[in-house]
Design an enzyme around this catalytic site. Structure first.
Site, short mmCIF file in Angstrom:
data_model
loop_
_atom_site.label_atom_id
_atom_site.label_comp_id
_atom_site.label_asym_id
_atom_site.label_seq_id
_atom_site.Cartn_x
_atom_site.Cartn_y
_atom_site.Cartn_z
N TRP A 21 0.81 -1.22 0.00
CA TRP A 21 0.00 0.00 0.00
C TRP A 21 0.85 1.28 0.00
CZ3 TRP A 21 -0.12 -3.84 3.70
CH2 TRP A 21 0.64 -3.62 4.84
N GLU A 34 -5.16 0.23 6.72
CA GLU A 34 -5.16 0.74 8.09
C GLU A 34 -6.07 -0.11 8.99
OE1 GLU A 34 -3.09 2.69 9.21
OE2 GLU A 34 -2.34 3.75 7.47
N THR A 40 -2.61 -5.82 14.36
CA THR A 40 -2.06 -6.93 13.56
C THR A 40 -0.65 -6.59 13.11
OG1 THR A 40 -4.28 -7.38 12.73
CG2 THR A 40 -2.48 -8.31 11.46
N TYR A 79 -10.45 -9.84 16.42
CA TYR A 79 -11.21 -8.56 16.49
C TYR A 79 -12.18 -8.46 15.31
CZ TYR A 79 -7.52 -7.37 19.77
OH TYR A 79 -6.65 -7.38 20.82
N TYR A 117 -7.92 7.67 14.36
CA TYR A 117 -6.69 7.23 13.71
C TYR A 117 -6.91 6.97 12.21
CZ TYR A 117 -3.14 4.05 12.11
OH TYR A 117 -2.17 3.47 11.36
N ASP A 135 -0.58 6.50 16.06
CA ASP A 135 -0.73 5.08 16.40
C ASP A 135 0.23 4.73 17.54
OD1 ASP A 135 1.77 4.91 15.26
OD2 ASP A 135 1.27 3.26 13.90
#
Ligand code: SF4
Length: 359
Positions: A21, A34, A40, A79, A117, A135
Site C-alpha cells: 500500500w 489501516e 495486527t 477482532y 486514527y 498510532d
C-alpha cells in the site's frame, strides 16, 4: 521544527519498507490497510491485504459482498468487529458518497469502524489534509522525543499526544510525514533497544540527550482481564454414510459476533466432564437422544484483549437429529462443508489439531 521534519522525511524516503500500500493514494487501499493493520503485525496483515484487494478490487465490489465471505476472509485476524464494520463502511461509502471516500475528517469519523486514527490516515495520506496520525508507534516516539510521562493508554495521554503530533506535523506534506513518524517507531524507535545511534532525529530527542530512553513510554496497568470457561460440544451424526455436525451462529453482542462455533455451555469455572454432561443445557438439548462421548480435548487457553478463554471441546456422537436444535440456533451441516464457515481462530486451531477426532 522544519529541520526535524525534513530530516525525518529524508530518512523515510531512503529507509521505508516496501509494502503493497506504500506510495498509493487510493483511499480504498489506505482504508483497508489501516483497518487490517490495527492490532495486527505488518507481516501477517500484508497477506490479508493482498487477498482482500484481489477479491474485492474496489469499494463497490466489497459493498456487494456477503458478510459471511468477508468474515471468512478475515478468519485468523481476530477482532472480528473490524471485519463487520469494514463491510458496513463500504456500503455507507457507496450509498452516501457514490463510492468516493469523503476527504473531511468529521465525515470520515461518522462511518462505521472509522475512528480518529483511520480518519486521519485517510485524510492525510489520500487527500493531503493536515491531520496527524497517532498510532502506538507514534505515541512511543513522541513520549521519548519530548520526555512525556503521561501514560500513553490514558485519556489524558491520548489528548496530549494527539495535540503534540499535530503541533509537529509537516503541513505541506502531511501524508508522508505521518507515515515517516509511524515508520520511525516501527523500524528505529522500537519498544526495546531502539537504535538511537542511527536515528535521524536523535539531535531533537530529549530522552536520548538525558539517557532516559528506557523510561518511556509510560503505561498504566489498569485493564481487568476476565476469565471465561467455554465448554464446546461437537455433536456428530452419521447418516447414510455421511457425517454431519451441528454448528451455531453467534448472534449475540459478545465476542465473535456472526462467526460460527458449536454448542456452547459457558460456566463460571472449570468443570469436569461428568458435571458438564449433567448441565441442564445439555440434558434439555439431548432429551432422550442416546449419545456416546468420543473425545474430550485438552484445555485451550486463548487470550483476547480483555478476556482469557479456557476452552475444552467434547466430541459427542448421536444417532438421531437433535429435536431442539433450532431453539439453540444450531444447524446441521456436512463435516466437509465446515470450511465454508467463518470460525474464530481458537476453533480453527482446535479443528486443525484434532482432525482425526471429528472426521
Ligand atoms: Fe527514539 Fe532513540 Fe531516536 Fe530518541 S533517539 S527518537 S529514543 S530512536
Amino acid at each position: 521544527m522544519y529541520v526535524f521534519q525534513s530530516k525525518l522525511i529524508e530518512w523515510y524516503q531512503k529507509n521505508q519498507r516496501t509494502l503493497p500500500w506504500r506510495g498509493d493514494k487510493n483511499p480504498y487501499h489506505i482504508w483497508l490497510s489501516e483497518v487490517i493493520l490495527q492490532q495486527t503485525r505488518v507481516e501477517q496483515g500484508m497477506d490479508y491485504y493482498c487477498r482482500f484487494t484481489e477479491r474485492w478490487t474496489d469499494v463497490f465490489s466489497l459493498a456487494a459482498a456477503n458478510e459471511q465471505d468477508v468474515l471468512k476472509m478475515w478468519q485468523g485476524l481476530g477482532y472480528y468487529s473490524r471485519a463487520r464494520n469494514l463491510l458496513k463502511c463500504a456500503i455507507q461509502i457507496v450509498e452516501q458518497y457514490n463510492g468516493v471516500f469523503p476527504d473531511e475528517i468529521e465525515k470520515l469519523k461518522k462511518l462505521s469502524g472509522i475512528g480518529d486514527y483511520t480518519a486521519a490516515a485517510i485524510a492525510s495520506i489520500a487527500y493531503d489534509k493536515p491531520h496527524a496520525v497517532v498510532d502506538g508507534n507514534v505515541y512511543r516516539v513522541l513520549s521519548r522525543l519530548f520526555e512525556v510521562d503521561t501514560p500513553i493508554n490514558s485519556t489524558q495521554g491520548k489528548k496530549q499526544f494527539t495535540a503534540l503530533a499535530q503541533e509537529i506535523l509537516c503541513e505541506s506534506n502531511p501524508g508522508i510525514f505521518n507515515q515517516a513518524m509511524m515508520e520511525l517507531g516501527a523500524l528505529q524507535c522500537v519498544p526495546n533497544k531502539p537504535n538511537c545511534s542511527l536515528c535521524p532525529v536523535q539531535e531533537f530527542c530529549l530522552a536520548f540527550k538525558n539517557k532516559t530512553v528506557s523510561n518511556f513510554p509510560v503505561k498504566t496497568r489498569n485493564v481487568k482481564i476476565r476469565e471465561r470457561y467455554f465448554n464446546y460440544i461437537i455433536f456428530i451424526l452419521e447418516q447414510n454414510d455421511e457425517r454431519y455436525l451441528y454448528i451455531h451462529k453467534r448472534e449475540a453482542n459478545d465476542i465473535w459476533k456472526n462467526l460460527y462455533d458449536f454448542f456452547l455451555i459457558e460456566t463460571d469455572e472449570a468443570v469436569d466432564t461428568e458435571t458438564l454432561l449433567h448441565q441442564d443445557e445439555f440434558v434439555n438439548l439431548l432429551k432422550n437422544n442416546p449419545f456416546t462421548l468420543l473425545n474430550a480435548s485438552a484445555v485451550y487457553s486463548h487470550k483476547l484483549s480483555h478476556q482469557t478463554l479456557r476452552a475444552q471441546f467434547f466430541v459427542v456422537r448421536i444417532t438421531k437429529k437433535l429435536a431442539f436444535a433450532h431453539v439453540n440456533k444450531l444447524s446441521l451441516i456436512k463435516i466437509s462443508e465446515l470450511d465454508n464457515f467463518p470460525l474464530p481462530r481458537l476453533l480453527d486451531k482446535y479443528l486443525n489439531e484434532n482432525y482425526n477426532v471429528y472426521h
